[in-house]
Design a protein around this motif. Structure first.
Motif, PDB file in Angstrom:
ATOM      1  N   ASP A 188       0.820  -1.224   0.000  1.00  0.00           N
ATOM      2  CA  ASP A 188       0.000   0.000   0.000  1.00  0.00           C
ATOM      3  C   ASP A 188       0.852   1.272   0.000  1.00  0.00           C
ATOM      4  OD1 ASP A 188       1.066   0.036   2.503  1.00  0.00           O
ATOM      5  OD2 ASP A 188      -0.823  -0.246   3.576  1.00  0.00           O
ATOM      6  N   GLY A 189       2.153   1.124  -0.111  1.00  0.00           N
ATOM      7  CA  GLY A 189       3.029   2.305  -0.148  1.00  0.00           C
ATOM      8  C   GLY A 189       3.602   2.656   1.213  1.00  0.00           C
ATOM      9  N   LYS A 190       3.012   2.047   2.270  1.00  0.00           N
ATOM     10  CA  LYS A 190       3.504   2.364   3.616  1.00  0.00           C
ATOM     11  C   LYS A 190       4.589   1.389   4.067  1.00  0.00           C
ATOM     12  CE  LYS A 190      -0.955   4.221   5.022  1.00  0.00           C
ATOM     13  NZ  LYS A 190      -2.228   3.861   5.613  1.00  0.00           N
ATOM     14  N   GLY A 191       4.812   0.335   3.250  1.00  0.00           N
ATOM     15  CA  GLY A 191       5.752  -0.719   3.634  1.00  0.00           C
ATOM     16  C   GLY A 191       7.158  -0.238   3.949  1.00  0.00           C
ATOM     17  N   PRO A 192       7.812   0.548   3.062  1.00  0.00           N
ATOM     18  CA  PRO A 192       9.192   0.943   3.324  1.00  0.00           C
ATOM     19  C   PRO A 192       9.370   1.700   4.645  1.00  0.00           C
ATOM     20  CG  PRO A 192       8.663   1.240   1.009  1.00  0.00           C
ATOM     21  CD  PRO A 192       7.381   0.879   1.694  1.00  0.00           C
ATOM     22  N   ALA A 193       8.449   2.628   4.958  1.00  0.00           N
ATOM     23  CA  ALA A 193       8.583   3.378   6.215  1.00  0.00           C
ATOM     24  C   ALA A 193       8.374   2.443   7.402  1.00  0.00           C
ATOM     25  CB  ALA A 193       7.554   4.512   6.252  1.00  0.00           C
ATOM     26  N   ALA A 194       7.392   1.539   7.280  1.00  0.00           N
ATOM     27  CA  ALA A 194       7.139   0.580   8.367  1.00  0.00           C
ATOM     28  C   ALA A 194       8.341  -0.344   8.543  1.00  0.00           C
ATOM     29  CB  ALA A 194       5.881  -0.227   8.053  1.00  0.00           C
ATOM     30  N   LYS A 195       8.990  -0.658   7.463  1.00  0.00           N
ATOM     31  CA  LYS A 195      10.175  -1.531   7.530  1.00  0.00           C
ATOM     32  C   LYS A 195      11.290  -0.860   8.329  1.00  0.00           C
ATOM     33  CE  LYS A 195      13.940  -2.845   4.519  1.00  0.00           C
ATOM     34  NZ  LYS A 195      14.393  -3.132   3.171  1.00  0.00           N
ATOM     35  N   GLU A 196      11.556   0.409   8.042  1.00  0.00           N
ATOM     36  CA  GLU A 196      12.624   1.113   8.764  1.00  0.00           C
ATOM     37  C   GLU A 196      12.386   1.066  10.271  1.00  0.00           C
ATOM     38  OE1 GLU A 196      15.585   2.058   7.661  1.00  0.00           O
ATOM     39  OE2 GLU A 196      14.851   1.150   5.831  1.00  0.00           O
ATOM     40  N   LYS A 197      11.125   1.236  10.641  1.00  0.00           N
ATOM     41  CA  LYS A 197      10.778   1.185  12.064  1.00  0.00           C
ATOM     42  C   LYS A 197      10.981  -0.237  12.616  1.00  0.00           C
ATOM     43  CE  LYS A 197       7.043   2.982  14.820  1.00  0.00           C
ATOM     44  NZ  LYS A 197       5.641   3.284  14.812  1.00  0.00           N
ATOM     45  N   ALA A 198      10.604  -1.213  11.787  1.00  0.00           N
ATOM     46  CA  ALA A 198      10.655  -2.608  12.251  1.00  0.00           C
ATOM     47  C   ALA A 198      12.095  -3.088  12.475  1.00  0.00           C
ATOM     48  CB  ALA A 198       9.949  -3.515  11.236  1.00  0.00           C
ATOM     49  N   ILE A 199      13.014  -2.613  11.645  1.00  0.00           N
ATOM     50  CA  ILE A 199      14.393  -3.127  11.770  1.00  0.00           C
ATOM     51  C   ILE A 199      15.257  -2.277  12.700  1.00  0.00           C
ATOM     52  CG2 ILE A 199      14.331  -4.204   9.468  1.00  0.00           C
ATOM     53  CD1 ILE A 199      16.204  -1.840   8.564  1.00  0.00           C
ATOM     54  N   ALA A 200      14.719  -1.146  13.163  1.00  0.00           N
ATOM     55  CA  ALA A 200      15.526  -0.247  14.005  1.00  0.00           C
ATOM     56  C   ALA A 200      16.121  -0.945  15.235  1.00  0.00           C
ATOM     57  CB  ALA A 200      14.696   0.966  14.412  1.00  0.00           C
ATOM     58  N   PRO A 201      15.352  -1.791  15.941  1.00  0.00           N
ATOM     59  CA  PRO A 201      15.955  -2.458  17.111  1.00  0.00           C
ATOM     60  C   PRO A 201      17.158  -3.322  16.740  1.00  0.00           C
ATOM     61  CG  PRO A 201      13.557  -2.677  17.158  1.00  0.00           C
ATOM     62  CD  PRO A 201      13.907  -2.102  15.823  1.00  0.00           C
ATOM     63  N   ALA A 202      17.103  -3.948  15.582  1.00  0.00           N
ATOM     64  CA  ALA A 202      18.234  -4.806  15.181  1.00  0.00           C
ATOM     65  C   ALA A 202      19.479  -3.971  14.919  1.00  0.00           C
ATOM     66  CB  ALA A 202      17.863  -5.605  13.929  1.00  0.00           C
ATOM     67  N   LYS A 203      19.276  -2.756  14.418  1.00  0.00           N
ATOM     68  CA  LYS A 203      20.421  -1.870  14.194  1.00  0.00           C
ATOM     69  C   LYS A 203      20.962  -1.363  15.524  1.00  0.00           C
ATOM     70  CE  LYS A 203      19.473   0.020   9.615  1.00  0.00           C
ATOM     71  NZ  LYS A 203      19.031   1.164   8.839  1.00  0.00           N
ATOM     72  N   ASP A 204      20.055  -1.001  16.423  1.00  0.00           N
ATOM     73  CA  ASP A 204      20.472  -0.370  17.680  1.00  0.00           C
ATOM     74  C   ASP A 204      21.078  -1.364  18.662  1.00  0.00           C
ATOM     75  OD1 ASP A 204      19.468   1.896  16.616  1.00  0.00           O
ATOM     76  OD2 ASP A 204      17.592   1.874  17.754  1.00  0.00           O
ATOM     77  N   LYS A 205      20.535  -2.591  18.679  1.00  0.00           N
ATOM     78  CA  LYS A 205      20.946  -3.540  19.728  1.00  0.00           C
ATOM     79  C   LYS A 205      22.250  -4.251  19.428  1.00  0.00           C
ATOM     80  CE  LYS A 205      17.999  -6.394  21.694  1.00  0.00           C
ATOM     81  NZ  LYS A 205      16.842  -7.287  21.812  1.00  0.00           N
ATOM     82  N   GLN A 206      22.673  -4.253  18.159  1.00  0.00           N
ATOM     83  CA  GLN A 206      23.859  -5.055  17.869  1.00  0.00           C
ATOM     84  C   GLN A 206      25.127  -4.382  18.383  1.00  0.00           C
ATOM     85  OE1 GLN A 206      25.351  -4.947  13.586  1.00  0.00           O
ATOM     86  NE2 GLN A 206      23.153  -4.882  13.319  1.00  0.00           N
ATOM     87  N   LEU A 207      26.199  -5.162  18.502  1.00  0.00           N
ATOM     88  CA  LEU A 207      27.486  -4.641  18.958  1.00  0.00           C
ATOM     89  C   LEU A 207      27.942  -3.558  17.998  1.00  0.00           C
ATOM     90  CD1 LEU A 207      29.288  -8.031  19.672  1.00  0.00           C
ATOM     91  CD2 LEU A 207      28.362  -6.445  21.370  1.00  0.00           C
ATOM     92  N   GLN A 208      28.360  -2.453  18.536  1.00  0.00           N
ATOM     93  CA  GLN A 208      28.828  -1.357  17.678  1.00  0.00           C
ATOM     94  C   GLN A 208      30.342  -1.495  17.540  1.00  0.00           C
ATOM     95  OE1 GLN A 208      26.427   0.487  16.225  1.00  0.00           O
ATOM     96  NE2 GLN A 208      24.917  -0.660  17.405  1.00  0.00           N
ATOM     97  N   ILE A 209      30.771  -1.999  16.424  1.00  0.00           N
ATOM     98  CA  ILE A 209      32.197  -2.245  16.196  1.00  0.00           C
ATOM     99  C   ILE A 209      32.614  -1.544  14.906  1.00  0.00           C
ATOM    100  CG2 ILE A 209      33.875  -4.059  15.599  1.00  0.00           C
ATOM    101  CD1 ILE A 209      32.426  -5.852  17.564  1.00  0.00           C
ATOM    102  N   SER A 210      33.732  -0.848  14.984  1.00  0.00           N
ATOM    103  CA  SER A 210      34.221  -0.158  13.780  1.00  0.00           C
ATOM    104  C   SER A 210      35.470  -0.854  13.264  1.00  0.00           C
ATOM    105  CB  SER A 210      34.530   1.296  14.118  1.00  0.00           C
ATOM    106  OG  SER A 210      35.402   1.828  13.139  1.00  0.00           O
TER     107      SER A 210
END
Ligand code: SF4
Ligand code: SF4
Length: 340
Positions: A188-210
């Motif tokens: 319906d066009g709302k998928g990409p924005a909903a996806k960004e919200k859905a994956i945010a915890p996976a980005k935030d919770k992982q080990l931050q290694i450079s």
């Protein structure tokens, strides 16, 4: 093809349908362990897992694989090739594991083309699954992998609660969606924005290694004492390499049970084993754990970059979790960065 959407209650129907005309490989749980297995239907498939204990690498590069059979009593010494695999769908692979397949492509589909690997690779449609959560050992972002992207996959699904967003990435993906068109609707066009919200915890919770500067430092660390100290606790079990989705070393062996009929097979090997580099005549270029430990980390963080232009690790975290003495690549990265 425009983004599609599939309701969660339709996913079992999708899997049932795919299993009718393909070998379907999907994550299941057995004895509390999540792993990929060939399944006959969608029954028992789990898609809310974090990451599988064993990567799906086995379906492209099996731990042990027959290459051909032979009969030396045959005057022509004919060999019988093994049959290839049927068309397959790998369903539900996480982005880090999909990236690991791209890294295996660099090895097996390059100067030397490995027909055993390519048969499996070319006949497999990959349906990846974004991560909505991360394990405490995940650090894929360090290697440029995103929990919500899966270059190398044919379709990327993202869990949006009551439905999955289905991003169709290749012609193979289009063919799969077209073959089950009644199960998908247009997003319906709302998928990409909903996806960004859905994956945010996976980005935030992982080990931050450079990894900044790590390769450059390793270029000058072949003789560094870090390899003496870090290798002390390694017990040479090879667990790190066998669980790793990017490790790809193998040995080739003939088996004939003292008869004229036999077969040749290859099986996964490990740079952590003393016999791995022992040459005819007894020469051993990596005689101690120091050289073997150095090889493992240098291969992933330095040599692979030199040869293929990318790191040989995808930050899946399996070696962080499974090494019995906690000698893992994330620690090594951080220690290398501290070296003056
Ligand atoms: S080295 Fe460790 S973190 Fe990297 S891909 Fe292999 S198992 Fe995963
Ligand atoms: S680093 Fe850990 S998992 Fe790998 S061989 Fe050594 S002890 Fe085993």
């Amino acid at each position: 093809m425009a983004n599609k959407s599939i309701k969660k209650d339709q996913v079992k129907n999708l899997l049932d349908k795919l299993a009718q005309s393909n070998q379907l490989i999907a994550p299941i749980q057995s004895e509390g362990i999540t792993l990929f297995k060939p399944v006959k239907s969608g029954e028992g498939v789990v898609l809310d897992y974090q990451n599988a204990l064993v990567p799906p690498k086995d379906f492209f590069f099996p731990q042990s694989e027959k290459m051909f059979t032979y009969d030396i009593s045959d005057p022509s010494w004919a060999i019988t090739p093994v049959e290839g695999v049927p068309n397959r769908v790998l369903f539900g692979a996480r982005p880090c594991d999909v990236k690991s397949i791209l890294l295996l492509d660099k090895v097996f589909d390059a100067e030397f083309r490995d027909d055993y690997y390519l048969d499996k690779r070319n006949k497999t449609t990959i349906v990846a699954l974004s991560c909505n959560d991360a394990r405490h050992t995940c650090f894929c972002s360090a290697f440029g992998v995103s929990p919500g992207e899966a270059e190398g996959a044919d379709i990327l699904l993202t869990d949006l609660g009551d439905r999955y967003l289905a991003e169709v990435l290749t012609e193979k993906g289009e063919a799969l969606v077209s073959s089950c068109a009644n199960l998908f609707t247009d997003d319906d066009g709302k998928g990409p924005a909903a996806k960004e919200k859905a994956i945010a915890p996976a980005k935030d919770k992982q080990l931050q290694i450079s990894l900044e500067g790590v390769k450059e430092k390793l270029d000058n660390m072949f003789d560094h004492p870090i390899w003496d100290t870090e290798s002390l606790r390694c017990i040479g079990c090879g667990t790190c390499t066998f669980f790793c989705p990017t490790c790809h070393c193998f040995d080739i062996v003939d088996f004939n049970n003292q008869s004229s009929v036999g077969y040749r097979y290859r099986c996964a090997d490990s740079c952590q084993f003393a016999n791995f580099t022992r040459a005819a005549g007894g020469h051993q270029p990596r005689p101690s754990k120091k050289e073997r430990t150095r090889q493992r980390f240098m291969h992933k963080l330095r040599y692979f970059v030199d040869r293929y232009g990318d790191f040989g690790c995808v930050g899946c975290g399996r070696c962080l979790e499974k090494c019995p003495v906690n000698l893992d690549i994330a620690q090594i990265i951080n220690k290398v960065k501290e070296v003056d």
